[in-house]
Design an enzyme around this catalytic site. Structure first.
Site, PDB file in Angstrom:
ATOM      1  N   SER A 165      33.528  37.425  38.237  1.00 10.25           N
ATOM      2  CA  SER A 165      34.466  38.261  37.499  1.00 10.25           C
ATOM      3  C   SER A 165      34.329  37.949  36.013  1.00 10.25           C
ATOM      4  O   SER A 165      33.881  36.856  35.638  1.00 10.25           O
ATOM      5  CB  SER A 165      35.900  37.971  37.968  1.00 10.25           C
ATOM      6  OG  SER A 165      36.857  38.523  37.090  1.00 10.25           O
ATOM      7  N   TYR A 169      43.264  31.874  38.930  1.00  2.54           N
ATOM      8  CA  TYR A 169      42.215  32.822  39.322  1.00  2.54           C
ATOM      9  C   TYR A 169      40.982  32.631  38.436  1.00  2.54           C
ATOM     10  O   TYR A 169      39.852  32.572  38.932  1.00  2.54           O
ATOM     11  CB  TYR A 169      42.729  34.257  39.197  1.00  2.54           C
ATOM     12  CG  TYR A 169      41.682  35.291  39.520  1.00  2.54           C
ATOM     13  CD1 TYR A 169      41.260  35.485  40.831  1.00  2.54           C
ATOM     14  CD2 TYR A 169      41.109  36.074  38.520  1.00  2.54           C
ATOM     15  CE1 TYR A 169      40.283  36.425  41.138  1.00  2.54           C
ATOM     16  CE2 TYR A 169      40.138  37.014  38.814  1.00  2.54           C
ATOM     17  CZ  TYR A 169      39.734  37.187  40.125  1.00  2.54           C
ATOM     18  OH  TYR A 169      38.757  38.114  40.419  1.00  2.54           O
TER      19      TYR A 169
END
Length: 253
Positions: free
Chosen positions: A133, A146
């Site tokens: 990501s 995250y």
């Protein structure tokens, strides 16, 4: 009639929703032999009906990882896509939410790589594709854990690329920005994040198509949209400015 280069065996995790589902459908359409794993039984049944070999599993559990690996034949490409996020300040997250992100986003792909790499090494070919990501390059508020998980897998894939290079095994890192999938709803039930970045959302079909393309044309890394690669480079030289510009993505306390 499919040409011989499409006779590859592809393993995909997180295949029952989002880009994992799209990638699985596209790989089947291209003529690959596809082994797909995920938690959603109805989605797996649908994938099986169009030609996928499906294995229901929860990759947070080591026994499920071992069971999946035992069920796989020799594979040419592993797309390690399964991931989840819970957006919130670290002091607001439960221990269970933290563990779930680390188990799914970090431990599972590392354990799978450890178990799948030896056969590829013996054969002298293979390809690992990790869905990371942009959060694995630039962290934002309410995404510290995250981002930590995606920074971890980014560090891992960059290191394992060097370890596997002598065996002719390719390693690709995929770095998408926010994708318009159910992931966002699960990560932030308030929809505040989605509302803040709705003009930047990428369609899952676009990401899936670009990832599947790397199966035949391996690259070191892929940033989606490609301009996102510039953000990480800019962050390296002007982190304070990037953090200031990005602070609006989570404007609630």
């Amino acid at each position: 009639v499919y040409i011989e280069m499409n006779k590859k065996t592809v393993f995909i995790t997180g295949a029952t929703s989002g880009i994992g589902l799209k990638m699985t459908e596209m790989c089947i359409a291209k003529g690959y032999t596809v082994y797909a794993t995920g938690r959603n039984e109805s989605s797996l049944k649908t994938l099986a009906s169009i030609g996928a070999h499906v294995i229901q599993a929860d990759l947070r559990h080591i026994e499920d990882i071992d069971r999946v690996v035992a069920a796989l034949p020799e594979i040419d490409v592993a797309i390690l896509n399964a991931g989840l996020g819970v957006f919130g300040n670290v002091y607001d997250l439960s221990d269970e939410e933290i563990d779930t992100m680390l188990d799914t986003n970090v431990r599972a792909p590392i354990y799978l790589t450890k178990r799948l790499a030896p056969k590829m090494m013996e054969r002298g070919s293979g390809h690992f594709i990790y869905i990371s990501s942009q959060a694995g390059k630039v962290a934002t508020r309410k995404a510290s854990v995250y981002a930590a998980s995606k920074h971890a897998i980014t560090g891992f894939l960059n290191g394992v690329r060097l370890e596997l290079a002598p065996y002719n095994i390719q390693v690709t890192g995929i770095y998408p920005g926010p994708i318009d999938t159910p992931f966002l709803q699960k990560a932030d039930a308030t929809n505040a994040y989605r509302d803040a970045i709705k003009t930047f959302l990428i369609q899952p079909e676009k990401v899936a198509r670009e990832v599947v393309r790397t199966i035949e044309r391996p690259v070191r890394e892929l940033n989606l949209p490609r301009v996102m690669g510039l953000t990480a480079k800019f962050y390296a030289v002007a982190p304070r400015l990037v953090e200031k510009l990005g602070s609006g993505f989570f404007n609630k306390k």
